[in-house]
Design a protein around this motif. Structure first.
Motif, PDB file in Angstrom:
ATOM      1  N   ARG A  49      17.063  51.998  33.977  1.00 24.75           N
ATOM      2  CA  ARG A  49      16.115  51.970  35.082  1.00 24.75           C
ATOM      3  C   ARG A  49      15.125  53.105  34.938  1.00 24.75           C
ATOM      4  O   ARG A  49      15.483  54.193  34.490  1.00 24.75           O
ATOM      5  N   TRP A  66      14.756  47.723  35.319  1.00 20.58           N
ATOM      6  CA  TRP A  66      14.037  47.946  36.575  1.00 20.58           C
ATOM      7  C   TRP A  66      13.042  49.076  36.405  1.00 20.58           C
ATOM      8  O   TRP A  66      13.348  50.102  35.801  1.00 20.58           O
ATOM      9  N   GLY A  68      10.459  51.080  39.107  1.00 19.09           N
ATOM     10  CA  GLY A  68      10.084  51.115  40.515  1.00 19.09           C
ATOM     11  C   GLY A  68       9.558  52.458  40.932  1.00 19.09           C
ATOM     12  O   GLY A  68       9.210  53.291  40.101  1.00 19.09           O
ATOM     13  N   ASP A  69       9.550  52.678  42.231  1.00 18.97           N
ATOM     14  CA  ASP A  69       8.981  53.888  42.825  1.00 18.97           C
ATOM     15  C   ASP A  69       7.542  54.028  42.347  1.00 18.97           C
ATOM     16  O   ASP A  69       6.779  53.095  42.431  1.00 18.97           O
ATOM     17  N   SER A  84      12.223  44.026  36.080  1.00 23.13           N
ATOM     18  CA  SER A  84      11.541  43.985  37.372  1.00 23.13           C
ATOM     19  C   SER A  84      10.610  45.176  37.506  1.00 23.13           C
ATOM     20  O   SER A  84      11.026  46.311  37.303  1.00 23.13           O
ATOM     21  N   GLY A  86       8.157  46.704  40.432  1.00 22.78           N
ATOM     22  CA  GLY A  86       7.785  46.490  41.822  1.00 22.78           C
ATOM     23  C   GLY A  86       7.358  47.757  42.512  1.00 22.78           C
ATOM     24  O   GLY A  86       7.320  48.830  41.921  1.00 22.78           O
ATOM     25  N   GLY A  87       7.028  47.622  43.776  1.00 23.03           N
ATOM     26  CA  GLY A  87       6.539  48.761  44.551  1.00 23.03           C
ATOM     27  C   GLY A  87       5.181  49.181  44.043  1.00 23.03           C
ATOM     28  O   GLY A  87       4.312  48.355  43.817  1.00 23.03           O
ATOM     29  N   GLY A 106       4.135  45.198  42.105  1.00 21.30           N
ATOM     30  CA  GLY A 106       4.103  45.667  40.731  1.00 21.30           C
ATOM     31  C   GLY A 106       2.885  45.087  40.016  1.00 21.30           C
ATOM     32  O   GLY A 106       2.464  43.966  40.308  1.00 21.30           O
TER      33      GLY A 106
END
Length: 115
Positions: A49, A66, A68-69, A84, A86-87, A106
């Protein structure tokens, strides 16, 4: 399930070598600004991640589960996979036969013909 948090390229390489085959392990990249990380080696089982980090490149047959953030990935190439994004996370460029999954904000800025 255990989580190993890394902040440098050397720590990532060691974590993948030592724990990459462990399905019960998550390797979280959480580097400070200015640290350059390349993900070129695939894990055979551990979940990889990217949290608050800037990854320069994901390539070869590497797999990131993943992103993110506020994470940013510069490029994804070869047959690499990003599960994934995202965010407010982003991927600048994807090429080769790479796969990038975007959701909930994303972004992917440029994609090649076979992405």
């Amino acid at each position: 399930m255990s989580t190993i948090t890394i902040t440098t390229q050397a720590e990532l390489d060691a974590a993948i070598t030592d724990h990459g085959a462990e399905y019960s392990t998550t390797i979280l990249i959480d580097s400070p600004a200015g640290v350059r990380i390349n993900i070129m080696k695939a894990t055979d089982g551990a979940e990889l991640r990217v949290g608050s980090a800037s990854v320069v490149r994901v390539g070869g047959s590497a797999r990131v589960d993943w992103v993110g953030d506020s994470a940013r990935v510069g490029s994804v190439g070869g047959s690499a996979r990003v599960g994934s994004v995202g965010g407010s996370a982003s991927v600048d460029r994807a090429a080769g036969t790479s796969v990038v999954h975007l959701y909930r904000g994303g972004t992917l800025t440029r994609a090649g013909a076979y992405v």
